[in-house]
Design a protein around this motif. Structure first.
Motif, PDB file in Angstrom:
ATOM      1  N   ARG A  30       0.555 -13.001  18.517  1.00 34.24           N
ATOM      2  CA  ARG A  30       0.512 -13.188  19.966  1.00 34.24           C
ATOM      3  C   ARG A  30       1.280 -12.032  20.595  1.00 34.24           C
ATOM      4  O   ARG A  30       2.492 -12.107  20.761  1.00 34.24           O
ATOM      5  CB  ARG A  30       1.117 -14.527  20.349  1.00 34.24           C
ATOM      6  CG  ARG A  30       0.310 -15.709  19.855  1.00 34.24           C
ATOM      7  CD  ARG A  30       1.049 -17.019  20.125  1.00 34.24           C
ATOM      8  NE  ARG A  30       0.281 -18.165  19.724  1.00 34.24           N
ATOM      9  CZ  ARG A  30       0.269 -18.682  18.498  1.00 34.24           C
ATOM     10  NH1 ARG A  30       0.982 -18.129  17.553  1.00 34.24           N
ATOM     11  NH2 ARG A  30      -0.461 -19.748  18.218  1.00 34.24           N
ATOM     12  N   THR A  33       4.029 -11.100  26.393  1.00 31.64           N
ATOM     13  CA  THR A  33       5.416 -11.262  26.818  1.00 31.64           C
ATOM     14  C   THR A  33       5.568 -12.688  27.318  1.00 31.64           C
ATOM     15  O   THR A  33       4.806 -13.137  28.164  1.00 31.64           O
ATOM     16  CB  THR A  33       5.769 -10.248  27.921  1.00 31.64           C
ATOM     17  OG1 THR A  33       5.485  -8.938  27.426  1.00 31.64           O
ATOM     18  CG2 THR A  33       7.233 -10.332  28.279  1.00 31.64           C
ATOM     19  N   HIS A  34       6.541 -13.394  26.783  1.00 33.00           N
ATOM     20  CA  HIS A  34       6.695 -14.825  27.076  1.00 33.00           C
ATOM     21  C   HIS A  34       7.574 -15.122  28.284  1.00 33.00           C
ATOM     22  O   HIS A  34       7.726 -16.282  28.658  1.00 33.00           O
ATOM     23  CB  HIS A  34       7.230 -15.545  25.840  1.00 33.00           C
ATOM     24  CG  HIS A  34       6.320 -15.462  24.662  1.00 33.00           C
ATOM     25  ND1 HIS A  34       5.218 -16.278  24.506  1.00 33.00           N
ATOM     26  CD2 HIS A  34       6.315 -14.635  23.592  1.00 33.00           C
ATOM     27  CE1 HIS A  34       4.595 -15.976  23.388  1.00 33.00           C
ATOM     28  NE2 HIS A  34       5.239 -14.979  22.811  1.00 33.00           N
ATOM     29  N   VAL A 121      13.686 -16.212  23.598  1.00 28.56           N
ATOM     30  CA  VAL A 121      12.633 -17.179  23.888  1.00 28.56           C
ATOM     31  C   VAL A 121      12.327 -18.064  22.683  1.00 28.56           C
ATOM     32  O   VAL A 121      12.062 -19.249  22.819  1.00 28.56           O
ATOM     33  CB  VAL A 121      11.359 -16.451  24.378  1.00 28.56           C
ATOM     34  CG1 VAL A 121      10.242 -17.414  24.674  1.00 28.56           C
ATOM     35  CG2 VAL A 121      11.683 -15.606  25.603  1.00 28.56           C
TER      36      VAL A 121
END
Length: 139
Positions: A30, A33-34, A121
């Protein structure tokens, strides 16, 4: 007494909602950017102020980005994560390793000395985050 109760949380606080395989969940990379740009900027600024230039850094639950400032050189940045492709894409990592901390909570980096241990995160995916926060006194 359970860890949750010791921390003053409900007994079920660390129960899993999904008993699926973590490594299976993280198998597809993935490369997103979270957190939003403002959060990235604030985190990068914090890292610039808190982590000494030339220091050794362990980035737990890392990904393809570490949010470290581009203009600061560190002695070594070691990344830990759940997806090899994401870690390989992170230009700030000098080396990295994949390990499911929910299944194998002992870090192979445990005896190493770091000036900073980061967990951002990804902390939300740890079933027992207090184990790492208590050990490294970060979070």
């Amino acid at each position: 007494m359970t860890e949750a109760i010791e921390l003053g949380l409900p007994a079920q606080a660390f129960d899993r909602q999904d008993d699926g395989d973590d490594l299976g969940f993280y198998a597809p990379p993935r490369l997103v950017t979270h957190i939003d740009e403002a959060a990235v900027g604030a985190l990068t600024s914090l890292y610039r102020d808190a982590i000494p230039a030339g220091g050794r850094v362990l980035d737990l639950m890392s990904s393809w980005v570490s949010h470290l400032p581009d203009d600061v050189a560190y002695g070594e940045v070691v990344g830990h994560g759940m997806n090899a492709e994401e870690l390989a894409a992170n230009p700030r990592l000098d080396r990295w390793f994949v390990q499911n901390l929910n299944d194998v909570p002992d870090l192979s980096e445990g005896d190493a000395r770091y000036d900073a241990v980061l967990i951002c995160v990804g902390v939300q995916y740890l079933q027992h985050p207090s184990r790492y926060c208590a050990r490294f006194v970060v979070c």
